[in-house]
Write an enzyme that holds these catalytic residues in place. Structure first.
Site, PDB file in Angstrom:
ATOM      1  N   TYR A  52       0.824  -1.203   0.000  1.00  8.51           N
ATOM      2  CA  TYR A  52       0.000   0.000   0.000  1.00  8.51           C
ATOM      3  C   TYR A  52       0.859   1.254   0.000  1.00  8.51           C
ATOM      4  CZ  TYR A  52       0.698   0.430   5.115  1.00  8.51           C
ATOM      5  OH  TYR A  52       1.242   0.555   6.370  1.00  8.51           O
ATOM      6  N   CYS A  53       0.250   2.334  -0.490  1.00  7.36           N
ATOM      7  CA  CYS A  53       0.873   3.656  -0.487  1.00  7.36           C
ATOM      8  C   CYS A  53      -0.251   4.659  -0.207  1.00  7.36           C
ATOM      9  CB  CYS A  53       1.583   3.932  -1.814  1.00  7.36           C
ATOM     10  SG  CYS A  53       0.476   3.976  -3.246  1.00  7.36           S
ATOM     11  N   LYS A  54      -0.109   5.875  -0.661  1.00  9.61           N
ATOM     12  CA  LYS A  54      -1.152   6.872  -0.408  1.00  9.61           C
ATOM     13  C   LYS A  54      -2.399   6.598  -1.234  1.00  9.61           C
ATOM     14  CE  LYS A  54      -2.185  11.781  -0.469  1.00  9.61           C
ATOM     15  NZ  LYS A  54      -1.705  13.131  -0.724  1.00  9.61           N
TER      16      LYS A  54
END
Length: 100
Positions: free
Chosen positions: A64-66
């Site tokens: 995951y990231c932003k």
């Protein structure tokens, strides 16, 4: 690579399931808000510096990231390096935050 929804991830966390979450954002983003993942920035993955997760080559890893873009790239790189069960959190932490 599979896509997994924020709803699915949140439900699995709330059910007490142990997940291999991989945060591919920068350290300052990780400190600001984190859903419990190991921090391994995309730049390290691009340079194949994955020693801390090499033991997870055949385990499910949820990147995951932003917003889901960097994590999609990270998941692609990991698959190219031989990781076999990589998923991308659709919408990233922004989608996850909306469920809180």
């Amino acid at each position: 690579m599979e896509i997994i929804s924020a709803t699915d991830v949140k439900g699995r966390i709330e059910a007490g399931e142990s997940l291999n979450l991989l945060d591919v954002r920068q350290p300052e983003e990780h400190e600001e808000f984190n859903i419990g993942g190991i921090l391994l920035p995309l730049s390290q993955i691009q340079f194949m510096q994955t020693e801390e997760i090499d033991n997870l080559r055949d385990a499910e890893i949820i990147c995951y990231c932003k917003s889901g873009n960097r994590s999609m790239m990270a998941a692609t790189f990991l698959e190219q390096m031989g990781f076999t069960n990589v998923k991308n959190l659709a919408g990233g932490v922004e989608a996850y935050k909306k469920l809180l």
